[in-house]
Design a protein around this motif. Structure first.
Motif, mmCIF file in Angstrom:
data_model
loop_
_atom_site.group_PDB
_atom_site.id
_atom_site.type_symbol
_atom_site.label_atom_id
_atom_site.label_comp_id
_atom_site.label_asym_id
_atom_site.label_seq_id
_atom_site.Cartn_x
_atom_site.Cartn_y
_atom_site.Cartn_z
ATOM 1 N N ASP A 79 -20.214 -43.634 -7.686
ATOM 2 C CA ASP A 79 -20.087 -44.244 -6.358
ATOM 3 C C ASP A 79 -21.416 -44.323 -5.625
ATOM 4 N N SER A 80 -22.323 -43.368 -5.858
ATOM 5 C CA SER A 80 -23.532 -43.243 -5.038
ATOM 6 C C SER A 80 -24.809 -43.729 -5.711
ATOM 7 N N PHE A 81 -24.831 -43.796 -7.040
ATOM 8 C CA PHE A 81 -26.059 -44.137 -7.765
ATOM 9 C C PHE A 81 -25.987 -45.534 -8.374
ATOM 10 N N ASP A 82 -27.126 -46.194 -8.438
ATOM 11 C CA ASP A 82 -27.301 -47.389 -9.261
ATOM 12 C C ASP A 82 -27.872 -46.897 -10.585
ATOM 13 N N VAL A 83 -26.997 -46.450 -11.480
ATOM 14 C CA VAL A 83 -27.460 -45.801 -12.701
ATOM 15 C C VAL A 83 -28.179 -46.800 -13.606
ATOM 16 N N ALA A 84 -27.693 -48.034 -13.678
ATOM 17 C CA ALA A 84 -28.366 -49.044 -14.498
ATOM 18 C C ALA A 84 -29.768 -49.327 -13.963
ATOM 19 N N GLY A 85 -29.892 -49.411 -12.635
ATOM 20 C CA GLY A 85 -31.206 -49.610 -12.039
ATOM 21 C C GLY A 85 -32.124 -48.431 -12.285
ATOM 22 N N LEU A 86 -31.571 -47.233 -12.189
ATOM 23 C CA LEU A 86 -32.340 -46.022 -12.466
ATOM 24 C C LEU A 86 -32.795 -45.994 -13.921
ATOM 25 N N ALA A 87 -31.926 -46.416 -14.839
ATOM 26 C CA ALA A 87 -32.288 -46.456 -16.258
ATOM 27 C C ALA A 87 -33.475 -47.381 -16.496
ATOM 28 N N ARG A 88 -33.463 -48.540 -15.856
ATOM 29 C CA ARG A 88 -34.586 -49.463 -16.011
ATOM 30 C C ARG A 88 -35.865 -48.879 -15.433
ATOM 31 N N LEU A 89 -35.745 -48.170 -14.324
ATOM 32 C CA LEU A 89 -36.925 -47.570 -13.694
ATOM 33 C C LEU A 89 -37.553 -46.494 -14.577
ATOM 34 N N VAL A 90 -36.728 -45.649 -15.167
ATOM 35 C CA VAL A 90 -37.289 -44.531 -15.918
ATOM 36 C C VAL A 90 -37.830 -44.973 -17.275
ATOM 37 N N ARG A 108 -28.753 -54.659 -26.261
ATOM 38 C CA ARG A 108 -27.747 -54.497 -25.201
ATOM 39 C C ARG A 108 -26.855 -53.281 -25.439
ATOM 40 N N ARG A 109 -26.512 -53.053 -26.679
ATOM 41 C CA ARG A 109 -25.675 -51.898 -26.992
ATOM 42 C C ARG A 109 -26.420 -50.600 -26.686
ATOM 43 N N GLN A 110 -27.689 -50.530 -27.044
ATOM 44 C CA GLN A 110 -28.494 -49.334 -26.762
ATOM 45 C C GLN A 110 -28.687 -49.143 -25.265
ATOM 46 N N GLN A 111 -28.886 -50.240 -24.553
ATOM 47 C CA GLN A 111 -29.024 -50.139 -23.095
ATOM 48 C C GLN A 111 -27.766 -49.569 -22.471
ATOM 49 N N ALA A 112 -26.603 -50.079 -22.883
ATOM 50 C CA ALA A 112 -25.336 -49.577 -22.337
ATOM 51 C C ALA A 112 -25.139 -48.111 -22.683
ATOM 52 N N THR A 113 -25.520 -47.733 -23.908
ATOM 53 C CA THR A 113 -25.395 -46.333 -24.320
ATOM 54 C C THR A 113 -26.296 -45.445 -23.479
ATOM 55 N N ALA A 159 -34.304 -41.967 -31.465
ATOM 56 C CA ALA A 159 -34.503 -40.546 -31.180
ATOM 57 C C ALA A 159 -34.230 -40.244 -29.712
ATOM 58 N N LEU A 160 -34.587 -41.175 -28.830
ATOM 59 C CA LEU A 160 -34.310 -40.980 -27.398
ATOM 60 C C LEU A 160 -32.810 -40.834 -27.162
ATOM 61 N N LEU A 161 -32.027 -41.719 -27.748
ATOM 62 C CA LEU A 161 -30.578 -41.676 -27.559
ATOM 63 C C LEU A 161 -29.990 -40.405 -28.162
#
Length: 208
Positions: free
Chosen positions: A57-68, A78-83, A182-184
């Motif tokens: 509810d509080s985070f833009d997790v997809a946006g945070l993922a792109r930032l980090v 796309r599958r790895q991004q969603a994971t 390895a990251l995943l």
């Protein structure tokens, strides 16, 4: 007489003003306090159900993922991004579950909200403190981006330390040396370790 009528209709049809960015932060704080007050009576599964919902509810997790991940984001399919987004969302909830599991009178206090002048997309910064009777206050600064009529968190500073910066350093090192797979794998393993600690803390009455 047409002009006043038209103006009234336009005003009536205008969407409601967006809520302040602090409202998203305060909903998160309310969930954290509920988790803390649950104490040993709240199981790990119950705590995670509460906190996972609060993070969603509080985070833009997809946006945070792109930032980090920055430049590495485009190297994921796309599958790895969603994971990765799902692993990151789970990681945030698990970390909150570890650190906000007991209550000793703590409370959150929102201390301010300002525009992020260097941001081009209207970001806001919300400042807050976690107050406790027997410890120094912990300061939190949240950076939020607009999302429809509400706001979503894309970075958290705890006592001046940026969560995005910490994660960038960690993930850059893994991707640079070992690659995306390895990251995943390591992100999933880290979540498993945090889940094990959460379950153990629920059984023993300890917290992280």
């Amino acid at each position: 007489m047409r002009l006043p009528i038209c103006l009234c209709l336009l005003l009536f049809m205008m969407p409601a003003a967006a809520e302040p960015a602090s409202a998203s932060v305060e909903r998160l704080h309310a969930a954290l306090l509920e988790s803390m007050r649950g104490g040993v009576q709240m199981s790990c599964a119950q705590r995670l159900q509460l906190l996972d919902a609060a993070v969603g509810d509080s985070f833009d997790v997809a946006g945070l993922a792109r930032l980090v991940l920055r430049r590495h984001w485009a190297s994921l399919d796309r599958r790895q991004q969603a994971t990765f987004v799902e692993l990151l969302r789970r990681n945030i909830g698990l970390n909150y579950a570890q650190h906000f599991a007991r209550h000793a009178g703590e409370r959150f206090e929102t201390t301010g909200e300002t525009a992020v002048e260097t941001a081009a997309d209207g970001q806001r910064r919300v400042s807050a403190r976690l107050l406790a009777a027997d410890a120094e206050p912990v300061s939190f600064d949240y950076v939020l981006t607009p999302s429809g009529d509400s706001w979503r968190i894309v970075n958290v500073f705890a006592d001046g330390v940026s969560d995005v910066a910490l994660r960038r350093s960690q993930y850059d090192s893994v991707v640079g040396r070992q690659g995306v797979a390895a990251l995943l794998e390591q992100a999933a393993a880290q979540n498993e370790d945090l889940l094990r600690r959460c379950n153990q803390a629920s059984r023993t009455g300890e917290s992280g």
